[in-house]
Design an enzyme around this catalytic site. Structure first.
Site, PDB file in Angstrom:
ATOM      1  N   SER A  76       0.817  -1.262  -0.060  1.00 46.84           N
ATOM      2  CA  SER A  76       0.056   0.034   0.125  1.00 46.84           C
ATOM      3  C   SER A  76       0.925   1.216  -0.174  1.00 46.84           C
ATOM      4  O   SER A  76       0.140   2.367  -0.173  1.00 46.84           O
ATOM      5  CB  SER A  76      -1.147  -0.192   1.296  1.00 46.84           C
ATOM      6  OG  SER A  76      -1.959  -0.874   0.889  1.00 46.84           O
ATOM      7  N   LYS A  79       0.188   3.757  -2.954  1.00 51.48           N
ATOM      8  CA  LYS A  79      -1.060   4.729  -2.895  1.00 51.48           C
ATOM      9  C   LYS A  79      -0.376   6.035  -2.617  1.00 51.48           C
ATOM     10  O   LYS A  79      -1.168   7.081  -2.933  1.00 51.48           O
ATOM     11  CB  LYS A  79      -1.971   4.369  -1.519  1.00 51.48           C
ATOM     12  CG  LYS A  79      -2.766   3.056  -1.826  1.00 51.48           C
ATOM     13  CD  LYS A  79      -3.526   3.126  -0.466  1.00 51.48           C
ATOM     14  CE  LYS A  79      -4.675   1.888  -0.777  1.00 51.48           C
ATOM     15  NZ  LYS A  79      -4.034   0.581  -0.500  1.00 51.48           N
ATOM     16  N   SER A 131      -6.113   3.363   4.239  1.00 54.84           N
ATOM     17  CA  SER A 131      -5.505   2.502   2.938  1.00 54.84           C
ATOM     18  C   SER A 131      -6.691   1.689   2.314  1.00 54.84           C
ATOM     19  O   SER A 131      -6.577   0.563   2.061  1.00 54.84           O
ATOM     20  CB  SER A 131      -4.503   1.527   3.961  1.00 54.84           C
ATOM     21  OG  SER A 131      -3.719   1.003   2.849  1.00 54.84           O
TER      22      SER A 131
END
Length: 361
Positions: A76, A79, A131
């Site tokens: 993640s 991101k 997230s």
């Protein structure tokens, strides 16, 4: 002070890392697979991370690194690139309803509902605080679809000179061919910190989030926002294949240090705090081992148009026909190139003559 490169012969997980480029972005020393640290100051604290970077976000100086350009699954932390790419493209006050596809994304989610209307700003908070893989897909679809968003993200990585980064998903969910590096995560984070909206999203600890009936509260997954003095935030990630990854920034006395780690077995919070402390302690005293490069100018970052053939290089009709001659189409003096071409020329002349006749009538 000379730089000491301590090269560790560490074994690498098959398929998760690649050899460093011949000329590493940010400096030759950053091509080392082991620890690279300055002499004349205390050595950086130990970390179980396979790869990490400690950098001065203000000057771009890399203070220490370990396998800085090793390519690993980002989870993640990718991101950060999603947010940096899409924040300038999407109106944060625009309202949308997510698709079922977005709401049903696997992995971590903020809990989007097709029955609820969200502002784009809500989705960016969900992306960077909770997230949310569902928020990542909703943003990608709002940007014109998944394929377009992947092109945009990879173009942004190229502009930043984050050349180890290949985005295949907006969420960071594992996908073959997807990669990043500790160096690239530091580059992306530094660029994000210069964007006020990005900085606001990563720094928010708690926020109200729309629900089908009212609101509920979401909180930031970055534990150091509560535990480390001066923590600005950024992003952590985890998948079984990628293991733990993290990129974070903290500010003290007007100076900002960035730390990025990749492929950690977990429980990295104290290690990151120690690396941040070390960065603040040697900033301005240690000779850098590399640098976080600046983005490419827009003209260089833009894809080059396909090369076109100029008229001067195109063979003429007669030349092309002549090149295809056979014994049956060749005549003395090349008066006739071939039956088909001769017919075409006669027909062309006939047409021109008819047009002249008509124009006179």
């Amino acid at each position: 002070m000379p730089v000491t490169a301590l090269i560790a012969a560490a074994s690498l997980t098959s398929g998760t890392a690649h050899a460093a480029p011949a000329t590493p972005v940010g400096g030759e020393a950053l091509g080392s697979r082991g620890l690279v640290a300055p002499e004349g100051v205390k050595q950086p604290p130990k970390s179980k991370a396979t790869s990490y970077v400690v950098a001065d976000a203000d000057t771009g100086q890399v203070l220490a690194a370990k396998d800085a350009h090793g390519r690993y699954l980002p989870a993640s932390t990718l991101k950060t690139l999603t947010a940096l790419t899409l924040i300038p493209k999407l109106d944060k006050n625009r309202s949308i309803r997510p698709s079922e596809n977005a709401c049903n994304q696997e992995g971590s989610a903020v809990g989007l509902s097709v029955k609820t209307t969200y502002k784009i700003e809500d989705l960016f908070r969900a992306l960077m605080m909770s997230s949310g893989n569902d928020a990542a897909m909703a943003l990608a679809e709002t940007n014109g679809g998944l394929d377009k968003t992947m092109r945009d993200m990879n173009a942004e990585a190229k502009r930043l000179q984050a050349n180890d980064t290949v985005a295949k998903t907006p969420s960071g969910l594992d996908k073959p061919g997807q990669s990043s590096s500790a160096y690239d995560l530091a580059l992306i984070a530094r660029a994000g910190l210069a964007n006020s909206d990005f900085k606001r999203y990563i720094s928010t600890k708690v926020a109200k989030f729309p629900a089908p009936k009212g609101y509920y509260e979401i909180s930031n997954h970055n534990k150091l926002l509560w535990r480390y003095n001066g923590m600005v935030g950024v992003k952590n990630g985890w998948t079984t294949k990628a293991q733990a990854s993290f990129v974070g920034a903290a500010t003290r006395d007007g100076h900002t240090i960035v730390v990025s780690i990749m492929r950690h077995e977990g429980g990295f919070w104290d290690e990151v705090a120690d690396l941040l402390d070390w960065g603040f302690s040697v900033r301005g005293k240690a000779k850098p081992v590399g640098e976080l490069v600046k983005p490419l100018p827009d003209a260089q970052a833009a894809p080059k148009p396909a090369a076109s053939v100029t008229p001067a290089t195109q063979p003429s009709l007669l030349e092309r026909a002549a090149s295809k001659q056979t014994d049956s189409t060749r005549t003395v003096g090349s008066v006739v190139i071939g039956g088909g071409l001769l017919f075409g020329l006669i027909w062309l002349g006939y047409g021109i003559r008819r047009r002249r006749v008509r124009s006179r009538s």
